[in-house]
Design an enzyme around this catalytic site. Structure first.
Site, PDB file in Angstrom:
ATOM      1  N   GLY A  92       0.827  -1.192   0.000  1.00 14.59           N
ATOM      2  CA  GLY A  92       0.000   0.000   0.000  1.00 14.59           C
ATOM      3  C   GLY A  92       0.862   1.241   0.000  1.00 14.59           C
ATOM      4  O   GLY A  92       2.019   1.202   0.427  1.00 14.59           O
ATOM      5  N   CYS A 133       6.061  -0.138   6.987  1.00 13.48           N
ATOM      6  CA  CYS A 133       5.671   1.029   6.192  1.00 13.48           C
ATOM      7  C   CYS A 133       6.854   1.422   5.322  1.00 13.48           C
ATOM      8  O   CYS A 133       7.996   1.433   5.792  1.00 13.48           O
ATOM      9  CB  CYS A 133       5.312   2.179   7.136  1.00 13.48           C
ATOM     10  SG  CYS A 133       4.861   3.702   6.288  1.00 13.48           S
ATOM     11  N   LEU A 134       6.588   1.752   4.069  1.00 13.11           N
ATOM     12  CA  LEU A 134       7.676   2.136   3.164  1.00 13.11           C
ATOM     13  C   LEU A 134       8.377   3.408   3.639  1.00 13.11           C
ATOM     14  O   LEU A 134       9.516   3.663   3.267  1.00 13.11           O
ATOM     15  CB  LEU A 134       7.154   2.300   1.732  1.00 13.11           C
ATOM     16  CG  LEU A 134       6.601   1.014   1.093  1.00 13.11           C
ATOM     17  CD1 LEU A 134       6.082   1.289  -0.307  1.00 13.11           C
ATOM     18  CD2 LEU A 134       7.655  -0.079   1.060  1.00 13.11           C
ATOM     19  N   HIS A 141      -4.210   1.615   7.593  1.00 14.77           N
ATOM     20  CA  HIS A 141      -2.838   2.127   7.707  1.00 14.77           C
ATOM     21  C   HIS A 141      -2.611   3.272   6.711  1.00 14.77           C
ATOM     22  O   HIS A 141      -2.079   4.327   7.075  1.00 14.77           O
ATOM     23  CB  HIS A 141      -1.859   0.963   7.452  1.00 14.77           C
ATOM     24  CG  HIS A 141      -0.419   1.347   7.354  1.00 14.77           C
ATOM     25  ND1 HIS A 141       0.542   0.871   8.227  1.00 14.77           N
ATOM     26  CD2 HIS A 141       0.241   2.165   6.483  1.00 14.77           C
ATOM     27  CE1 HIS A 141       1.723   1.394   7.895  1.00 14.77           C
ATOM     28  NE2 HIS A 141       1.573   2.177   6.840  1.00 14.77           N
ATOM     29  N   GLU A 142      -3.041   3.057   5.461  1.00 11.60           N
ATOM     30  CA  GLU A 142      -2.836   4.088   4.438  1.00 11.60           C
ATOM     31  C   GLU A 142      -3.686   5.330   4.706  1.00 11.60           C
ATOM     32  O   GLU A 142      -3.237   6.457   4.494  1.00 11.60           O
ATOM     33  CB  GLU A 142      -3.123   3.547   3.035  1.00 11.60           C
ATOM     34  CG  GLU A 142      -2.280   2.354   2.607  1.00 11.60           C
ATOM     35  CD  GLU A 142      -0.796   2.524   2.825  1.00 11.60           C
ATOM     36  OE1 GLU A 142      -0.288   3.659   2.797  1.00 11.60           O
ATOM     37  OE2 GLU A 142      -0.123   1.504   3.055  1.00 11.60           O
ATOM     38  N   HIS A 183      -2.122   7.799   6.991  1.00 13.06           N
ATOM     39  CA  HIS A 183      -1.143   8.712   6.377  1.00 13.06           C
ATOM     40  C   HIS A 183      -1.819  10.016   5.923  1.00 13.06           C
ATOM     41  O   HIS A 183      -1.212  11.086   5.987  1.00 13.06           O
ATOM     42  CB  HIS A 183      -0.483   8.063   5.155  1.00 13.06           C
ATOM     43  CG  HIS A 183       0.612   7.096   5.488  1.00 13.06           C
ATOM     44  ND1 HIS A 183       1.752   7.460   6.165  1.00 13.06           N
ATOM     45  CD2 HIS A 183       0.755   5.771   5.222  1.00 13.06           C
ATOM     46  CE1 HIS A 183       2.546   6.404   6.303  1.00 13.06           C
ATOM     47  NE2 HIS A 183       1.964   5.366   5.751  1.00 13.06           N
ATOM     48  N   GLN A 229       2.955   9.972   1.282  1.00 17.20           N
ATOM     49  CA  GLN A 229       4.302   9.404   1.337  1.00 17.20           C
ATOM     50  C   GLN A 229       5.170   9.813   0.153  1.00 17.20           C
ATOM     51  O   GLN A 229       6.395   9.702   0.215  1.00 17.20           O
ATOM     52  CB  GLN A 229       4.222   7.870   1.388  1.00 17.20           C
ATOM     53  CG  GLN A 229       3.629   7.351   2.678  1.00 17.20           C
ATOM     54  CD  GLN A 229       3.497   5.842   2.631  1.00 17.20           C
ATOM     55  OE1 GLN A 229       2.509   5.319   2.160  1.00 17.20           O
ATOM     56  NE2 GLN A 229       4.511   5.141   3.103  1.00 17.20           N
TER      57      GLN A 229
HETATM   58 NI    NI Z   1       2.760   3.416   5.605  1.00 19.46          NI
END
Ligand code: NI
Length: 182
Positions: free
Chosen positions: A59, A105-106, A147-148, A151, A64
């Site tokens: 995701g 998380c990226l 989660h996304e 952000h 991000q």
């Molecule tokens: Ni993330």
């Protein structure tokens, strides 16, 4: 990034976008609603998907990649061919039942920890053309969407962890960045 203003020949070229890394303050930005469902949005979605698959991740939120609009892309399939795009996502219903999942998380590379969230959510969103839809999410999809969506309000999964753990994570990432630039 190759945006919508790139020449025609390159218009559909996919570009890998730079991912902001925790604790970058830009990750704290509250995203504004998507209002233009235009080719520029679809180019951004294509680039975000490319960036997510390349990472690899399941995701990615626009936040991000330093684009502060309410847009997320998700693909939790094993085969990596079920891209889901949510513009202006809203949670309509969340189950009382919760699950604990190990999240990563990226924007927080190499760090994984357990977060508790509602097990199921019903989400309303719009697709890349602006058409509204609703989706019942469970399992990894439910976790990933929540989660996304965090952000988009400037929240990172690390925020759910203890202050001590957050300190350790910041130290670890700082060391990692120092190594990479050395
Ligand atoms: Ni993330």
């Amino acid at each position: 990034m190759k945006g919508p203003c790139t020449p025609d020949t390159e218009r559909y070229a996919l570009a890998k976008l730079a991912i902001l890394e925790y604790p970058d303050p830009r990750l704290r930005t509250t995203a504004r609603p998507v209002t233009a469902f235009d080719p520029g949005l679809r180019q951004l979605v294509a680039d975000m998907a490319e960036t997510m698959y390349d990472a690899p991740g399941v995701g990615l939120a626009a936040t991000q990649v330093d684009q502060h609009i309410q847009l997320i892309v998700v693909d939790v399939s094993e085969t990596k061919d079920q891209l889901r795009v949510f513009a202006n996502p809203q949670i309509l219903q969340a189950s009382e039942e919760t699950v604990v999942c190990e999240e990563g998380c990226l924007s927080v590379p190499g760090i994984y920890d357990e977060v508790r969230r509602p097990a199921r959510v019903r989400v309303r969103a719009q697709d890349v053309y602006g058409a509204a839809f609703e989706l019942d999410c469970e399992g990894l999809l439910a976790v990933c969407v929540q989660h996304e969506m965090d952000h988009l309000i400037g929240k990172v999964f690390v925020d759910y962890l203890s202050a001590l753990k957050q300190d350790r994570i910041r130290t670890k990432l700082k060391k990692r960045r120092t190594r990479e630039t050395a």
